[in-house]
Write an enzyme that holds these catalytic residues in place. Structure first.
Site, PDB file in Angstrom:
ATOM      1  CG  HIS B  56      43.856  37.891  42.353  1.00 30.30           C
ATOM      2  ND1 HIS B  56      43.835  37.664  43.698  1.00 30.30           N
ATOM      3  CD2 HIS B  56      42.570  38.137  41.998  1.00 30.30           C
ATOM      4  CE1 HIS B  56      42.585  37.774  44.141  1.00 30.30           C
ATOM      5  NE2 HIS B  56      41.812  38.065  43.122  1.00 30.30           N
ATOM      6  CG  ASP B 303      41.485  41.656  43.172  1.00 33.13           C
ATOM      7  OD1 ASP B 303      40.759  40.932  42.455  1.00 33.13           O
ATOM      8  OD2 ASP B 303      41.162  42.039  44.301  1.00 33.13           O
TER       9      ASP B 303
END
Lengths: 303, 425
Positions: B56, B303
């Protein structure tokens, strides 16, 4: 204290000093020449990202009565409206020698951000749904003036607590000064996490009134209805509106407050707003004295 | 192609040994290997891990090259010990066609620092209205296997069902950003005591949990693979645990910041702590850590979300959510879990490689394995200095924090991308 960003910035001693100072400065308002030389040569900038005529004028009057130079910076039509960032605006104000910036902003925490970028004082004149500390100070001043004390007072704050910066600041300041606060609202208008606040909560206004020294009604924005915080204006007024029969449930000495502007007939009935118990116009007058005191204490002692 | 002899290294926490890297693979493993013509790296005290894999990452290219490019993000990844990253689809244009995913994939090849595996958007323009050409992206040169509207939830339950079903044709997985949009309108941070105090609209845990519960049922119903992005609440953990126990093909990731930071960091309104999903409570952090340990959460994913100074140096409400993560993930994980190298290798490399279908990655250094590996100095302490990060952006929540562990070297197919803690190119 360099800034006034939150009611939490005020200890009991400091808050009391503000109220006492406001009491002394209030005498100026009664004079023919309503002016003191205290802040001569100082520059106070009113930086208003949101329209708020009454708060802006109140701060402006306070600064002018202390002889400060006042610059009112309204965002409409300014470089800010053209996309200038808050930080760049702060640096501009810094370069222009602002000693204090009074900021009203729609975003919670914007005054905290400004305080990180400015050398001068920042006074929070209302930020988003966070705080409005000078409103809490003027409310406390008004309560003390009317009832003679703050410690031990039972204060009911009624209405849209979730979105109210007035409620947040009042809960903190009144707790600091020894009053007991009860928040009264439908469950949808109380924040998740309110249990951590130094206040009790109730959904039942009628149950709270007989034991209240002060009832502070909050403005309810009608658009909240579209978000289903409550089913209808009528139902809200019936359950949480302060009307004459409800006022009769209050103790004889109790006062009714509202930070304005009011929705007459919704959260407060006209005859209640205009009754002798109502302190609404006093609150406005006291606002100038309290803001004079805040400016005086933040700026007066500095070179 | 140079061959390398890594001397005295601990392979995933095991006893010290030597590793010979040749022709892109681990040629030999054993004590006291002869030097021959290899370049020798003294790795005494270092730990060798399979090269880290991030499921991610936001590389921002195309569209926001002022925040990050595939090249700068790749360098940050290599310095963080990564050999592969999955690049999220919320670029501009959105990676919702074969053309855009191939562009990102080629930019990754050109940078040559990590394998950049594009993630394809589930719906056209991330708008949640109709499916992207998932098959075309799967068949493209980028061979997309993970599809996600990350940044947005695929909120329409019927569309989500169709997406889950459709990608079964090419063993794809739908990675869901679990956020019920009506419950998070205007949300600025975790809904709780801190949001109530700060006057910021809350992002309730139930908005994540409601979608996870729904999607686990949908995945179960159609027998498809579901991956939950950046799990952030204790309740989500329990839902995933229950789904796994029923045999649902669900996997989950957690970010380093959700394993370390809590919502009280928002107190000063510094948008460096603004992230979506938001930082939660200590109770959530404890549950997430436990879920990583017991395997309910399969993957630690960064992320990594670079943002320019202008997008962060502003009022909290106007700031974009997201934090950098690639260069600090291993250290944060090490600070949370300690030197449990098997656990770290599994959650930071083996599991993400398996779930993303990256067959050359996530394999322990062993004879014949692809030489994608990372050498870590567990004794080092590194103070995070934003200005020294390789990312084009500076939005790290760890500025000034001292973290354990330092990536000394990273090898991609036997070639160093990082040596002595510095990027090779």
């Amino acid at each position: 204290m360099q800034h006034l960003l939150s009611a939490d910035d005020l200890s009991a001693a400091t808050a009391t000093e503000v109220l006492d100072t406001a009491g002394e400065l209030a005498n100026v308002t009664g004079r023919e020449v309503k002016k003191l030389p205290t802040l001569r040569g100082r520059t106070v900038v009113n930086l208003f990202y949101e329209d708020s005529t009454r708060t802006r004028i109140s701060f402006e009057a306070a600064a002018k009565r202390l002889s400060a130079d006042v610059i009112t910076f309204s965002v409409k039509g300014s470089s800010v409206a053209k996309g200038e960032s808050l930080k760049d605006t702060a640096l501009t104000l810094q370069a222009m020698g602002a000693d204090a910036v009074v900021v009203r902003h729609g975003a919670s925490g914007a005054p905290h951000r400004l305080a990180g970028w400015l050398d001068g004082s920042v006074i929070n004149a209302g930020d988003g749904t966070h705080e409005h500390p000078t409103q809490a100070l003027l409310d406390a001043y008004t309560m003390r003036a009317r009832l003679g004390r703050l410690a031990g007072l039972k204060v009911a704050i009624v209405g849209d607590v979730l979105h109210s910066r007035v409620a947040r600041s009042n809960v903190r300041l009144l707790h600091t000064l020894g009053a007991d606060v009860t928040l009264v609202a439908p469950p949808t208008l109380l924040p998740v996490g309110v249990s951590a606040w130094p206040a009790t909560t109730s959904y039942d206004l009628d149950a709270v009134l007989p034991d209240s020294d002060v009832v502070m009604m909050l403005r309810v924005q009608r658009e909240r209805m579209g978000d289903s915080y409550f089913p209808s204006v009528r139902e809200y007024a019936r359950r949480y509106g302060l009307d004459a029969p409800r006022v009769r449930r209050l103790p004889e000495h109790a006062i009714v407050m509202h930070p304005g502007p009011m929705n007459r007939g919704m959260e407060i009935a006209p005859e209640v707003a205009d009754s002798p118990r109502s302190t609404i116009t006093e609150q406005v007058a006291n606002g100038v004295s309290v803001r004079m005191a805040v400016l005086y204490l933040l700026l007066g002692g500095k070179g | 192609m140079t061959s390398f002899l890594i001397k005295g290294v601990s392979v995933v926490g095991g006893p010290a040994t030597d590793l010979r890297l040749r022709d892109g693979t681990v040629a030999e493993v054993g004590p006291d290997l002869p030097t021959t013509d290899a370049e020798v790296i003294d790795a005494a005290g270092l730990v060798a891990l399979p090269g880290l894999v991030d499921m991610h990452t936001h590389l921002r290219e195309p569209g926001r090259e002022d925040a990050e490019t595939v090249a700068t993000g790749s360098r940050a990844a290599a310095l963080g010990g990564y050999t592969a990253v999955c690049a999220m689809a919320n670029t501009d244009p959105v990676a919702d066609t074969a053309g855009v995913v191939e562009q990102v994939w080629r930019l990754g090849r050109r940078a040559g620092l990590v394998d950049v595996q594009p993630v394809g958007a589930v719906t056209v323009g991330l708008r949640g209205e109709r499916l992207s050409e998932l098959g075309a992206m799967a068949e493209s040169a980028a061979a997309v296997r993970i599809f996600s509207d990350d940044g947005h939830c695929v909120a329409d339950p019927r569309l989500m069902r169709r997406a889950l079903e459709y990608v079964k044709a090419f063993d794809g997985v739908i990675a869901q950003h679990a956020e019920e949009p009506r419950l998070t309108e205007g949300a600025q941070m975790h809904e709780g005591e801190v949001s109530a105090r700060l006057g910021l609209t809350g992002w309730p845990a139930v908005a994540e949990e409601a979608i996870i519960a729904r999607d686990a049922l949908l995945a179960e119903h159609v027998g498809a693979r579901l991956h939950i992005c950046h799990v952030s609440t204790a309740g989500s953990v329990e839902l995933i645990r229950a789904a796994k126990a029923r045999g649902v093909r669900v996997s989950a990731e957690v970010t380093p910041h959700h394993l370390l930071l809590t919502d009280d960091r928002v107190g000063g309104y510094d948008p460096v702590f603004k992230v979506n999903p938001p930082l939660r409570t200590e109770r959530d952090v404890a549950a997430l850590r436990e879920a990583v340990r017991d395997g309910v959460i399969d993957v630690i994913a960064t992320d990594h979300a670079p943002h320019t100074v202008e997008d962060k140096e502003c009022e909290w409400a106007y700031a974009r959510p997201g934090m950098l993560g690639l260069q600090t993930a291993l250290s944060v994980a090490l600070s949370v879990f300690g030197p449990d190298w098997r656990l770290l290798a599994d959650r930071l490399s083996c599991q993400p490689a398996r779930l993303a279908g990256l067959t050359g990655h996530g394999v322990d250094p062993a004879p014949g394995a692809p030489a994608n590996l990372t050498l870590v100095d567990p004794a080092a302490q590194v103070t995070v200095e934003p200005a020294e990060l390789a990312s084009r952006s500076r939005n790290t929540p760890y500025a000034g924090l001292q973290l354990p562990g330092r990536v000394v070297a990273t090898f991609l197919r036997g070639e160093p991308t990082v040596l002595d803690g510095k990027a090779v190119k």
